[in-house]
Design an enzyme around this catalytic site. Sequence first.
Site, PDB file in Angstrom:
ATOM      1  N   MET A  43      23.030  -6.966 -34.508  1.00  0.00           N
ATOM      2  CA  MET A  43      22.364  -6.491 -35.714  1.00  0.00           C
ATOM      3  C   MET A  43      22.883  -7.192 -36.968  1.00  0.00           C
ATOM      4  O   MET A  43      23.104  -6.564 -38.007  1.00  0.00           O
ATOM      5  CB  MET A  43      22.522  -4.975 -35.828  1.00  0.00           C
ATOM      6  CG  MET A  43      22.001  -4.212 -34.629  1.00  0.00           C
ATOM      7  SD  MET A  43      20.286  -4.653 -34.208  1.00  0.00           S
ATOM      8  CE  MET A  43      19.431  -3.978 -35.631  1.00  0.00           C
ATOM      9  N   HIS A  90      13.726  -9.356 -28.971  1.00  0.00           N
ATOM     10  CA  HIS A  90      13.191  -8.658 -30.141  1.00  0.00           C
ATOM     11  C   HIS A  90      12.143  -7.649 -29.683  1.00  0.00           C
ATOM     12  O   HIS A  90      11.298  -7.970 -28.837  1.00  0.00           O
ATOM     13  CB  HIS A  90      12.551  -9.670 -31.093  1.00  0.00           C
ATOM     14  CG  HIS A  90      12.047  -9.059 -32.359  1.00  0.00           C
ATOM     15  ND1 HIS A  90      12.893  -8.638 -33.368  1.00  0.00           N
ATOM     16  CD2 HIS A  90      10.789  -8.791 -32.780  1.00  0.00           C
ATOM     17  CE1 HIS A  90      12.170  -8.136 -34.361  1.00  0.00           C
ATOM     18  NE2 HIS A  90      10.887  -8.219 -34.025  1.00  0.00           N
ATOM     19  N   GLU A  98      12.525  -4.581 -21.963  1.00  0.00           N
ATOM     20  CA  GLU A  98      13.569  -5.511 -22.373  1.00  0.00           C
ATOM     21  C   GLU A  98      14.545  -5.760 -21.226  1.00  0.00           C
ATOM     22  O   GLU A  98      14.957  -6.897 -20.975  1.00  0.00           O
ATOM     23  CB  GLU A  98      14.331  -4.967 -23.581  1.00  0.00           C
ATOM     24  CG  GLU A  98      13.532  -4.941 -24.861  1.00  0.00           C
ATOM     25  CD  GLU A  98      14.315  -4.359 -26.018  1.00  0.00           C
ATOM     26  OE1 GLU A  98      13.798  -4.405 -27.152  1.00  0.00           O
ATOM     27  OE2 GLU A  98      15.435  -3.862 -25.813  1.00  0.00           O
ATOM     28  N   ASN A 123      17.504 -14.717 -27.997  1.00  0.00           N
ATOM     29  CA  ASN A 123      17.442 -13.397 -28.625  1.00  0.00           C
ATOM     30  C   ASN A 123      16.341 -12.571 -27.971  1.00  0.00           C
ATOM     31  O   ASN A 123      15.374 -13.110 -27.441  1.00  0.00           O
ATOM     32  CB  ASN A 123      17.138 -13.541 -30.120  1.00  0.00           C
ATOM     33  CG  ASN A 123      17.147 -12.203 -30.844  1.00  0.00           C
ATOM     34  OD1 ASN A 123      18.075 -11.404 -30.688  1.00  0.00           O
ATOM     35  ND2 ASN A 123      16.129 -11.935 -31.647  1.00  0.00           N
TER      36      ASN A 123
END
Length: 229
Positions: free
Chosen positions: A121, A140, A205, A138
């Site tokens: 973060m 998202h 995810e 990454n």
Amino acid sequence: MPALTDPSDHGPSIQWPLPPQEPADSLHQGRPLRLGVMASGEGSNFEALVNAARAGGLAAEMALLVVNNRGCGAQVRAERLGVPCRLLDHREQPSREALDRALIEAFRQAAVDLVVMAGWMRIVTPTLIQAFPDRLVNIHPSLLPSFRGMDAVGQALAAGVKLSGCTVHLVSEAVDAGRILVQAAVPVLPGDSHAQLAARIRRQEHRILPLGVRLAARDLDRALGVEGQ
């Protein structure tokens, strides 16, 4: 596109692309990938990577987890899973660039091949991105390029979209704008709360992050092969 069902999901998800046909252990020059992971919060995506590696779906070993919040869930998971963990508290660094230089040093000492931002973060700087070109991944919680930046779940709910999801992508100097590796879509149901939609996205995810890492490693191997020739 393939629909993936899960007993815990309230409806199907759609993932693209499919996993590569080659076995996981053929990736990265036939040896396990050394992963560095960055996390700030609960660390569920970090644990998903560990589980995928230990189950054989990802030919990788966790070389190092770096957290920036002392006692966060990711740090607790690392202790339980027996993964080396290092705290680099951003509050103790004079600048974002100083934090990124400390990250680079930590990952170089651990001899990592790829770095994964699994719920980190903090906005990273070109210092870190340029140190790991095409090797910084990454995840998202939106279908990029929609809803970049903070609180992508809240942005999706506010926009009234019927589909949301998650994206694994390479990190570029523009926020959430790097090359997309894999995405999964989930329905936004009537009456969804922020927590309900976030949980539905998080389950996807956990599925696609190991695949995204495999795809990034495969592309890196191909690039290295071309350079070698």
